[in-house]
Design an enzyme around this catalytic site. Structure first.
Site, PDB file in Angstrom:
ATOM      1  N   TYR A 106       0.959  -1.097  -0.086  1.00 46.35           N
ATOM      2  CA  TYR A 106       0.323  -0.280   0.278  1.00 46.35           C
ATOM      3  C   TYR A 106       0.761   1.244   0.270  1.00 46.35           C
ATOM      4  O   TYR A 106       0.592   2.168  -0.990  1.00 46.35           O
ATOM      5  CB  TYR A 106      -0.783  -0.276   1.058  1.00 46.35           C
ATOM      6  CG  TYR A 106      -2.418  -1.458   1.436  1.00 46.35           C
ATOM      7  CD1 TYR A 106      -3.247  -0.318   0.512  1.00 46.35           C
ATOM      8  CD2 TYR A 106      -2.087  -2.579   1.443  1.00 46.35           C
ATOM      9  CE1 TYR A 106      -4.392  -1.956   0.470  1.00 46.35           C
ATOM     10  CE2 TYR A 106      -3.174  -3.061   2.306  1.00 46.35           C
ATOM     11  CZ  TYR A 106      -4.333  -3.045   0.358  1.00 46.35           C
ATOM     12  OH  TYR A 106      -5.291  -3.201   0.727  1.00 46.35           O
ATOM     13  N   ASN A 129     -13.203   0.095  -5.079  1.00 48.29           N
ATOM     14  CA  ASN A 129     -12.685   0.022  -6.295  1.00 48.29           C
ATOM     15  C   ASN A 129     -14.015  -1.496  -6.957  1.00 48.29           C
ATOM     16  O   ASN A 129     -14.379  -2.226  -6.659  1.00 48.29           O
ATOM     17  CB  ASN A 129     -11.455  -0.706  -6.156  1.00 48.29           C
ATOM     18  CG  ASN A 129     -11.236  -1.890  -8.508  1.00 48.29           C
ATOM     19  OD1 ASN A 129     -12.093  -0.949  -8.633  1.00 48.29           O
ATOM     20  ND2 ASN A 129     -10.298  -2.815  -7.904  1.00 48.29           N
TER      21      ASN A 129
END
Length: 166
Positions: A106, A129
């Site tokens: 990340y 997403n």
């Protein structure tokens, strides 16, 4: 937008549903046969009010089948349409550039997206997403290399990463 089409592809990982608008851009996708659950993650500005089932979505269906059969780049050219603020929209574009077999953290994802200090925002881009597989958020890991979250479950995330390992 009011109309879109959807289809289910049987894969070795289970049913995969994709929703595409009239020009073939993917609005939502994931390993489920529950259309309602998939549509709820589509931005309200893009969510179709009249989803219509088709047996085949052409390029989208072909790409899903090819990916699951080992052509890991098959989904790359399929257009995706998601809507949010500038950072999330940009972050989704960046996610599409993370190659199969090369997962990143990340932290690295936030850096690639141009906001090195925005690790939580990068994680939010993955969580929000709607177009799984086409925007491969499964390729993002925690800094220590562990899986982190995935809407479709950690077992499926692990299977996808294994499938993509050379």
């Amino acid at each position: 937008m009011t109309t879109a089409h959807w289809s289910i592809v049987d894969t070795f990982l289970g049913p995969f549903t994709a929703v595409a608008d009239s020009d073939g851009a993917v609005l939502a996708a994931g390993w489920t046969d529950d259309l309602a659950a998939l549509l709820e993650v589509v931005s309200p500005s893009l969510r179709p009010t009249e989803p219509r089932r088709r047996n085949d979505l052409g390029e989208v269906t072909d790409a899903v089948a090819a990916y699951h059969q080992g052509d890991l780049g098959a989904v790359d050219a399929v257009p995706v349409r998601q809507s949010s603020g500038p950072f999330l929209t940009h972050a989704w574009d960046v996610l599409r550039k993370v190659p199969p077999g090369e997962p990143i953290s990340y932290t690295a994802f936030a850096d690639l997206a141009g906001r090195p200090g925005a690790v939580r925002a990068a994680a939010s881009a993955c969580a929000r997403n709607a177009a799984a597989l086409f925007v491969p958020c499964h390729r993002i890991l925690r800094t220590d290399g562990t899986l982190g979250g995935f809407r479709w479950g950690l077992d499926l995330k692990r299977s996808l990463l294994t499938h993509e390992t050379p």
